[in-house]
Design a protein around this motif. Structure first.
Motif, short mmCIF file in Angstrom:
data_model
loop_
_atom_site.label_atom_id
_atom_site.label_comp_id
_atom_site.label_asym_id
_atom_site.label_seq_id
_atom_site.Cartn_x
_atom_site.Cartn_y
_atom_site.Cartn_z
N ASN A 1 15.98 -4.67 -8.45
CA ASN A 1 14.66 -4.12 -8.11
C ASN A 1 14.81 -2.83 -7.31
O ASN A 1 15.58 -2.75 -6.36
CB ASN A 1 13.85 -5.14 -7.32
N GLY A 2 14.08 -1.82 -7.70
CA GLY A 2 14.14 -0.53 -7.00
C GLY A 2 15.05 0.47 -7.66
O GLY A 2 15.00 1.66 -7.34
N THR A 3 15.90 0.03 -8.59
CA THR A 3 16.81 0.96 -9.26
C THR A 3 16.40 1.22 -10.70
O THR A 3 16.98 2.09 -11.36
CB THR A 3 18.25 0.41 -9.25
N LEU A 4 15.41 0.48 -11.21
CA LEU A 4 14.92 0.73 -12.55
C LEU A 4 13.98 1.92 -12.54
O LEU A 4 13.48 2.32 -11.48
CB LEU A 4 14.21 -0.50 -13.12
N ALA A 5 13.74 2.49 -13.69
CA ALA A 5 12.89 3.69 -13.78
C ALA A 5 11.52 3.43 -13.19
O ALA A 5 10.95 2.34 -13.32
CB ALA A 5 12.77 4.13 -15.24
N ASN A 6 10.98 4.45 -12.53
CA ASN A 6 9.67 4.31 -11.87
C ASN A 6 8.56 4.01 -12.86
O ASN A 6 7.54 3.43 -12.49
CB ASN A 6 9.34 5.58 -11.09
N PRO B 1 7.96 -7.53 -13.82
CA PRO B 1 8.04 -8.51 -12.72
C PRO B 1 9.49 -8.79 -12.32
O PRO B 1 10.03 -9.87 -12.55
CB PRO B 1 7.37 -9.74 -13.32
N VAL B 2 10.14 -7.82 -11.71
CA VAL B 2 11.55 -7.95 -11.33
C VAL B 2 11.65 -8.77 -10.04
O VAL B 2 10.82 -8.63 -9.14
CB VAL B 2 12.19 -6.56 -11.13
N ALA B 3 12.68 -9.62 -9.96
CA ALA B 3 12.92 -10.39 -8.73
C ALA B 3 13.00 -9.45 -7.54
O ALA B 3 13.62 -8.38 -7.61
CB ALA B 3 14.21 -11.19 -8.88
N ALA B 4 12.41 -9.84 -6.43
CA ALA B 4 12.22 -8.92 -5.31
C ALA B 4 13.53 -8.55 -4.61
O ALA B 4 13.88 -7.38 -4.52
CB ALA B 4 11.24 -9.52 -4.32
N ASP B 5 14.26 -9.52 -4.09
CA ASP B 5 15.43 -9.23 -3.26
C ASP B 5 16.72 -9.78 -3.88
O ASP B 5 17.62 -9.03 -4.21
CB ASP B 5 15.23 -9.80 -1.86
N THR B 6 16.79 -11.08 -3.97
CA THR B 6 17.97 -11.73 -4.57
C THR B 6 17.51 -12.72 -5.63
O THR B 6 16.33 -13.09 -5.67
CB THR B 6 18.80 -12.48 -3.51
N TYR B 7 18.44 -13.13 -6.45
CA TYR B 7 18.14 -14.12 -7.47
C TYR B 7 19.41 -14.92 -7.73
O TYR B 7 20.50 -14.52 -7.34
CB TYR B 7 17.62 -13.49 -8.76
N GLU C 1 22.44 -24.50 -9.38
CA GLU C 1 22.70 -23.19 -8.83
C GLU C 1 23.86 -22.49 -9.54
O GLU C 1 24.86 -23.10 -9.90
CB GLU C 1 23.01 -23.29 -7.34
N GLY C 2 23.71 -21.18 -9.72
CA GLY C 2 24.76 -20.34 -10.26
C GLY C 2 25.23 -19.36 -9.21
O GLY C 2 25.40 -19.72 -8.04
N GLN C 3 25.37 -18.10 -9.58
CA GLN C 3 25.84 -17.07 -8.65
C GLN C 3 24.65 -16.33 -8.05
O GLN C 3 23.75 -15.90 -8.76
CB GLN C 3 26.75 -16.08 -9.39
N ASN C 4 24.65 -16.19 -6.74
CA ASN C 4 23.62 -15.42 -6.07
C ASN C 4 23.92 -13.93 -6.22
O ASN C 4 25.04 -13.48 -5.98
CB ASN C 4 23.53 -15.78 -4.59
N ARG C 5 22.91 -13.17 -6.62
CA ARG C 5 23.09 -11.73 -6.85
C ARG C 5 21.96 -10.95 -6.18
O ARG C 5 20.86 -11.48 -5.96
CB ARG C 5 23.08 -11.41 -8.35
N THR C 6 22.25 -9.70 -5.90
CA THR C 6 21.22 -8.79 -5.39
C THR C 6 20.38 -8.31 -6.56
O THR C 6 20.91 -7.92 -7.60
CB THR C 6 21.87 -7.59 -4.68
N ASN D 1 22.55 -6.09 -11.10
CA ASN D 1 22.23 -5.78 -9.70
C ASN D 1 21.92 -4.30 -9.60
O ASN D 1 21.73 -3.61 -10.61
CB ASN D 1 23.37 -6.20 -8.75
N GLN D 2 21.90 -3.78 -8.39
CA GLN D 2 21.49 -2.40 -8.20
C GLN D 2 22.51 -1.38 -8.69
O GLN D 2 22.19 -0.21 -8.84
CB GLN D 2 21.16 -2.16 -6.73
N SER D 3 23.73 -1.81 -8.93
CA SER D 3 24.76 -0.86 -9.36
C SER D 3 25.41 -1.22 -10.70
O SER D 3 26.21 -0.44 -11.21
CB SER D 3 25.86 -0.78 -8.30
#
Length: 610
Positions: free
Chosen positions: A417-422, A427-433, A409-414, A141-143
């Protein structure tokens, strides 16, 4: 325009080369990777489009299609690639061959943890992990980025130091000279420990069998195989440790002086007497002492998660020969391979990138430190949740194909996307996966072996023979109209097993009957009555539950009934014929009585018209 065209070409290349493999010999094969494979490793680098003419001017060679594609985007793998391991092994071996350590210089990357000996004679000592492999860093996730390792692996590390002995005092003005001579020095031990603690003292650092999981030869460029203790998946630490020892000869020269009287017998005029001369003499007394000391240096990967993939397979086969099965795991996983022909990929995709901590070296000596470009470029493997989701692929020229029936279904995660190097183009999942741990698959062939593939290279569930095949039985569904009026109709559905005619009770198992959008269950007799708004045709369909949710499994079936006239129902047909009989009596009865008169033949009623 050029970028758009090149991207299209790149997609074709990706499809065409998906089955290409490179063997990891694990035995020191020094053959370098092909140039195209090497270019795939550096996702972290900036993507700059270079046209054909500019590339030819820079290199004197023609640019390959894959090379052009990689100039503008990054390569994505569906499995952890072996190319990173091959590159790292060859890269480090090349460095080891050319590295010439000096006792007066220490070479280290910027992230090294430097240690100084208690006497201050050994400085800038370090043991720094170049790479442990195979491993995968997963962007959860983002952190959170979690570092997974295979239980058995290999660690490469650099050890260096410099010696700075005290200045010699050979003036002797104070009556003493102190001289220093380096007798011996070196790295006596290198090892890999499980955990962070390197030991209470240097002598026990690599000698504790309980923590030591790999032993090296005592080289500046360590290459150590290790085997983590424990079972299953768990969190621990990997520590690379080295013991540096040195011996110094300390020579102390002490000046001594004294007055000496030398006498001799002298004969003068027949007389004998002593004649003595006094002389002051100076000498140096030498004492030597060998001083031996050691220092422990280490570097730790903390925390790491030991990755051990466990998977279970359940399967079922239909009468048509199609195999369907469900793979269930408790860990993140990359996918599955069926009979070495069909490949299923989960939502996880992989990329590789250099470790920027090794971009430069610091060379430390008694003068000012000097920064130099590093010849080492370790490649790391990363995993990320892809927007492409699960997918299938068939390898080789075979008619076998696989399709995903259902993703459990497994675990929903944030999404990270947006925290990887510019500089990453992925093709990173947009919001949740959803990190699905199970999937149901349909395979268009008889299957013998399924293997689940882990997110760390080389970790699989092992070949799992498909056994305990679940039973899938064929069904038969009938639908009849039992009552009807001008606005409504009542239908009766009967659900049975086709081969045995046994009733199918849906009240206590998964699966439903759908009759014109109404979801209903059959009773113990396999029957259900449903009253609906009247229409010409009534459709019914049996949708069985998943075969892995209840046994036995069933196939789908469907039926329909036509209600275009009330005359078609059982009840209305009986009523119709009763009324026909009643209304025809006044006509039929006279003919019967006429026939009773002598000479009159009137029965049956239609006889006179013959």
């Amino acid at each position: 325009m050029n970028r758009l065209l090149l991207s299209s070409v790149g997609l074709l290349i990706l499809t065409a080369t998906v089955g290409a493999t490179i063997t990891d010999t694990q035995t020191g094969d020094e053959t370098p990777l092909p140039a195209n494979e090497t270019k795939k490793l550096w996702s972290l680098d900036d993507d700059n489009y270079v046209n054909e003419s500019a590339y030819r001017a820079q290199t004197g060679q023609n640019q390959t299609d894959i090379g052009a594609y990689l100039n503008v985007t990054d390569w994505v793998w569906s499995r952890p690639p072996v190319t990173a391991a091959i590159w790292n092994r060859n890269d480090f071996a090349s460095f080891a061959d050319s590295f010439s350590p000096s006792p007066t210089e220490s070479v280290y990357p910027e992230n090294a943890v430097l240690v100084e000996g208690d006497r201050g004679w050994i400085e800038d000592a370090h043991a720094t992990i170049y790479r442990a492999q195979p491993t995968t860093r997963v962007h959860l996730n983002q952190s959170t980025t979690r570092h997974y390792i295979r239980p058995e692996g290999r660690l490469f590390g650099l050890v260096d130091y410099r010696l700075n002995l005290p200045a010699e005092d050979d003036n002797g003005a104070d009556g003493k000279k102190v001289l220093w001579e380096l007798s011996d020095h070196g790295i006596t031990k290198t090892c890999v420990l499980q955990g962070r603690t390197v030991g209470p003292d240097a002598s026990s650092t690599c000698g504790r069998s309980g923590a030591r999981i790999g032993t090296g030869s005592g080289s500046h460029t360590a290459n150590i195989s290790y085997d983590v203790r424990g079972t299953g998946s768990f969190t621990t630490s990997l520590t690379f440790a080295a013991v540096i020892e040195y011996s110094v000869v300390k020579t102390v020269k002490t000046r001594h002086s004294g007055t000496y009287e030398e006498c001799r017998t002298v004969h003068v005029d027949g007389e004998s007497r002593f004649d003595c001369d006094q002389e002051t003499r100076t000498w140096w007394e030498t004492a030597e002492k060998v001083i031996t000391d050691r220092v422990v240096v280490s570097d730790t990967l903390d925390p790491v998660t030991v990755y051990d993939l466990k998977a279970a397979v359940q399967t079922a086969k239909t009468a048509e020969g199609t195999t369907s099965f469900i793979i269930q795991t408790q860990q993140l996983w990359a996918g599955a391979t069926i009979d070495n022909r069909a490949q299923i990929s989960t939502q996880w995709r992989f990329y590789t990138a250099r470790d920027p901590d090794w971009d430069s070296f610091i060379v430390e000596s008694n003068s000012d430190p000097e920064r130099k470009e590093s010849s080492l470029r370790p490649a790391r493997v990363f995993a990320f949740p892809s927007s492409r989701g699960m997918s299938t692929n068939t390898t080789g020229n075979t008619p076998h194909s696989a399709s995903i029936l259902k993703r459990l279904e497994g675990q929903n995660r944030t999404s990270p996307n947006g925290t990887l190097a510019n500089s990453l183009d992925l093709p990173v999942a947009a919001d949740t996966y959803n990190d699905s741990r199970s999937v149901a698959i349909e395979y268009q062939n008889e299957s013998g072996e399924v293997e689940a593939d882990g997110i760390v290279r080389g970790v699989t569930s092992g070949g799992m023979e498909i056994g305990g095949t679940a039973e899938i039985r064929q069904t038969n569904l009938t639908l009849d109209v039992v009552a009807s009026n001008s606005s409504h109709v009542t239908v009766r559905a009967v659900l049975q097993e086709k081969n045995t005619s046994d009733s199918i009770d849906l009240r206590s198992r998964s699966g439903y009957l759908f009759i014109e959008g109404h979801k209903v269950n059959t009773n113990a007799s396999g029957i259900v009555l449903v009253t609906l708004e009247k229409k010409t045709t009534i459709q019914a369909k049996f949708r069985p539950g998943e075969w892995w949710e209840a046994q036995p499994g069933y196939t789908e079936s469907q039926a329909r009934a036509v209600t275009n006239s009330d005359f078609l129902t059982v009840d209305t047909q009986a009523e119709f014929w009763v009324r026909v009989f009643v209304y025809s009596l006044p006509i039929i009865v006279p003919f019967y009585f006429l026939d009773q008169l002598p000479g009159v033949s009137a029965w049956p009623p239609w006889k006179p018209w013959k």
